[in-house]
Motif scaffolding. Structure first.
Motif, PDB file in Angstrom:
ATOM      1  N   VAL A  34       1.870  28.859 -24.476  1.00  0.00           N
ATOM      2  CA  VAL A  34       0.690  28.914 -25.336  1.00  0.00           C
ATOM      3  C   VAL A  34       0.351  30.323 -25.818  1.00  0.00           C
ATOM      4  N   GLU A  35       1.073  31.334 -25.328  1.00  0.00           N
ATOM      5  CA  GLU A  35       0.868  32.689 -25.833  1.00  0.00           C
ATOM      6  C   GLU A  35       1.252  32.780 -27.301  1.00  0.00           C
ATOM      7  N   SER A  36       2.007  31.816 -27.799  1.00  0.00           N
ATOM      8  CA  SER A  36       2.437  31.811 -29.198  1.00  0.00           C
ATOM      9  C   SER A  36       1.524  30.949 -30.070  1.00  0.00           C
ATOM     10  N   VAL A  37       0.394  30.529 -29.534  1.00  0.00           N
ATOM     11  CA  VAL A  37      -0.527  29.625 -30.249  1.00  0.00           C
ATOM     12  C   VAL A  37      -1.828  30.360 -30.543  1.00  0.00           C
ATOM     13  N   ARG A  38      -2.401  30.100 -31.713  1.00  0.00           N
ATOM     14  CA  ARG A  38      -3.701  30.637 -32.094  1.00  0.00           C
ATOM     15  C   ARG A  38      -4.551  29.518 -32.677  1.00  0.00           C
ATOM     16  N   ILE A  39      -5.837  29.561 -32.404  1.00  0.00           N
ATOM     17  CA  ILE A  39      -6.788  28.658 -33.066  1.00  0.00           C
ATOM     18  C   ILE A  39      -7.536  29.520 -34.082  1.00  0.00           C
ATOM     19  N   VAL A  40      -7.401  29.159 -35.355  1.00  0.00           N
ATOM     20  CA  VAL A  40      -7.973  29.956 -36.438  1.00  0.00           C
ATOM     21  C   VAL A  40      -9.076  29.154 -37.109  1.00  0.00           C
ATOM     22  N   GLY A  41     -10.279  29.707 -37.129  1.00  0.00           N
ATOM     23  CA  GLY A  41     -11.394  29.079 -37.827  1.00  0.00           C
ATOM     24  C   GLY A  41     -11.339  29.432 -39.298  1.00  0.00           C
ATOM     25  N   GLU A  42     -11.375  28.436 -40.162  1.00  0.00           N
ATOM     26  CA  GLU A  42     -11.336  28.639 -41.614  1.00  0.00           C
ATOM     27  C   GLU A  42     -12.685  28.259 -42.205  1.00  0.00           C
ATOM     28  N   GLY A  43     -13.114  29.000 -43.217  1.00  0.00           N
ATOM     29  CA  GLY A  43     -14.380  28.685 -43.872  1.00  0.00           C
ATOM     30  C   GLY A  43     -15.565  28.944 -42.961  1.00  0.00           C
ATOM     31  N   VAL A  44     -15.631  30.128 -42.389  1.00  0.00           N
ATOM     32  CA  VAL A  44     -16.687  30.448 -41.430  1.00  0.00           C
ATOM     33  C   VAL A  44     -18.028  30.602 -42.158  1.00  0.00           C
ATOM     34  N   ARG A  45     -19.070  30.061 -41.534  1.00  0.00           N
ATOM     35  CA  ARG A  45     -20.420  30.149 -42.070  1.00  0.00           C
ATOM     36  C   ARG A  45     -21.385  30.356 -40.916  1.00  0.00           C
ATOM     37  N   THR A  46     -22.572  30.824 -41.230  1.00  0.00           N
ATOM     38  CA  THR A  46     -23.606  30.968 -40.210  1.00  0.00           C
ATOM     39  C   THR A  46     -24.537  29.761 -40.282  1.00  0.00           C
ATOM     40  N   VAL A  47     -24.963  29.323 -39.118  1.00  0.00           N
ATOM     41  CA  VAL A  47     -25.912  28.219 -39.020  1.00  0.00           C
ATOM     42  C   VAL A  47     -27.071  28.699 -38.162  1.00  0.00           C
ATOM     43  N   GLU A  48     -28.274  28.619 -38.712  1.00  0.00           N
ATOM     44  CA  GLU A  48     -29.461  29.037 -37.989  1.00  0.00           C
ATOM     45  C   GLU A  48     -30.248  27.800 -37.577  1.00  0.00           C
ATOM     46  N   GLN A  49     -30.324  27.558 -36.275  1.00  0.00           N
ATOM     47  CA  GLN A  49     -31.066  26.421 -35.746  1.00  0.00           C
ATOM     48  C   GLN A  49     -32.476  26.875 -35.421  1.00  0.00           C
ATOM     49  N   VAL A  50     -33.457  26.327 -36.119  1.00  0.00           N
ATOM     50  CA  VAL A  50     -34.851  26.673 -35.869  1.00  0.00           C
ATOM     51  C   VAL A  50     -35.283  26.007 -34.569  1.00  0.00           C
ATOM     52  N   THR A  51     -35.820  26.813 -33.659  1.00  0.00           N
ATOM     53  CA  THR A  51     -36.172  26.298 -32.332  1.00  0.00           C
ATOM     54  C   THR A  51     -37.665  26.073 -32.147  1.00  0.00           C
ATOM     55  N   GLY A  52     -38.478  26.557 -33.077  1.00  0.00           N
ATOM     56  CA  GLY A  52     -39.903  26.317 -32.951  1.00  0.00           C
ATOM     57  C   GLY A  52     -40.730  27.298 -33.755  1.00  0.00           C
ATOM     58  N   ARG A  53     -42.016  27.050 -33.742  1.00  0.00           N
ATOM     59  CA  ARG A  53     -42.958  27.918 -34.450  1.00  0.00           C
ATOM     60  C   ARG A  53     -43.209  29.160 -33.610  1.00  0.00           C
ATOM     61  N   MET A  54     -43.254  30.309 -34.268  1.00  0.00           N
ATOM     62  CA  MET A  54     -43.536  31.557 -33.562  1.00  0.00           C
ATOM     63  C   MET A  54     -44.970  31.977 -33.880  1.00  0.00           C
ATOM     64  N   THR A  55     -45.779  32.016 -32.854  1.00  0.00           N
ATOM     65  CA  THR A  55     -47.160  32.480 -32.988  1.00  0.00           C
ATOM     66  C   THR A  55     -47.261  33.868 -32.366  1.00  0.00           C
ATOM     67  N   ARG A  56     -48.382  34.512 -32.556  1.00  0.00           N
ATOM     68  CA  ARG A  56     -48.573  35.830 -31.942  1.00  0.00           C
ATOM     69  C   ARG A  56     -48.546  35.724 -30.422  1.00  0.00           C
ATOM     70  N   GLY A  57     -49.105  34.643 -29.906  1.00  0.00           N
ATOM     71  CA  GLY A  57     -49.094  34.433 -28.454  1.00  0.00           C
ATOM     72  C   GLY A  57     -47.692  34.240 -27.908  1.00  0.00           C
ATOM     73  N   SER A 121     -35.519  31.150 -33.904  1.00  0.00           N
ATOM     74  CA  SER A 121     -34.270  30.451 -34.203  1.00  0.00           C
ATOM     75  C   SER A 121     -33.121  31.062 -33.423  1.00  0.00           C
ATOM     76  N   VAL A 122     -32.002  30.331 -33.429  1.00  0.00           N
ATOM     77  CA  VAL A 122     -30.760  30.787 -32.817  1.00  0.00           C
ATOM     78  C   VAL A 122     -29.682  30.723 -33.891  1.00  0.00           C
ATOM     79  N   MET A 123     -28.978  31.831 -34.103  1.00  0.00           N
ATOM     80  CA  MET A 123     -27.946  31.911 -35.131  1.00  0.00           C
ATOM     81  C   MET A 123     -26.566  31.743 -34.479  1.00  0.00           C
ATOM     82  N   THR A 124     -25.739  30.891 -35.081  1.00  0.00           N
ATOM     83  CA  THR A 124     -24.375  30.691 -34.593  1.00  0.00           C
ATOM     84  C   THR A 124     -23.398  30.766 -35.761  1.00  0.00           C
ATOM     85  N   LEU A 125     -22.138  30.972 -35.441  1.00  0.00           N
ATOM     86  CA  LEU A 125     -21.063  30.915 -36.425  1.00  0.00           C
ATOM     87  C   LEU A 125     -20.331  29.593 -36.257  1.00  0.00           C
TER      88      LEU A 125
END
Length: 147
Positions: A34-57, A121-125
């Protein structure tokens, strides 16, 4: 723009990383180099998952937690040079001071945005597809895993 990894062939393409990972795992379990194998991600984009409302508190609370951790770290570092039971008090005081200033900075940082970003939010690729590439020298042997 499509770009081919030099000296390798595309063995398989999947819409999900888990599928590509399972193929490579199966190859590894079977003794394939498996040293000769690669997993290549094509068409990379960012995805931002909103986790909730942010208040001052909430901003102040998040700042307090991160400040407390920083305070504990500083307390532990100074505690190395403290004799006796005084290191425990130093650790506790550092935690409280760190939490206080973290809360202040968290509150002020959120307040200064004036409502332009009132959510957390949490940002992922992510990739649109995952290609499993194998070196040309191993391509014929690897082909049997996708038939």
């Amino acid at each position: 723009m499509e770009q081919k990894v030099t000296g390798s062939n595309v063995l398989a393409s999947y819409p999900d990383y888990g599928d590509a990972q399972r193929l490579v795992d199966r190859m590894s379990d079977d003794g394939f180099p498996v040293e000769s194998v690669r997993i290549v991600g094509e068409g990379v984009r960012t995805v931002e998952q909103v986790t909730g409302r942010m208040t001052r508190g909430r901003a102040a609370a998040a700042g307090a937690v991160s400040g407390a951790w920083f305070g504990v770290l500083i307390g532990l570092l100074f505690g190395l040079f403290t004799a006796g039971a005084g290191w425990l008090w130093l650790l506790l005081i550092s935690l409280v001071i760190g939490a206080f200033w973290g809360a202040v900075f968290g509150f002020v940082a959120h307040w200064s945005t004036r409502g332009r970003r009132d959510f957390s939010s949490v940002m992922t690729l992510q990739a649109q597809r995952y290609e499993v590439h194998v070196d040309q020298a191993q391509a014929a042997r690897a082909a049997r895993y996708v038939l």
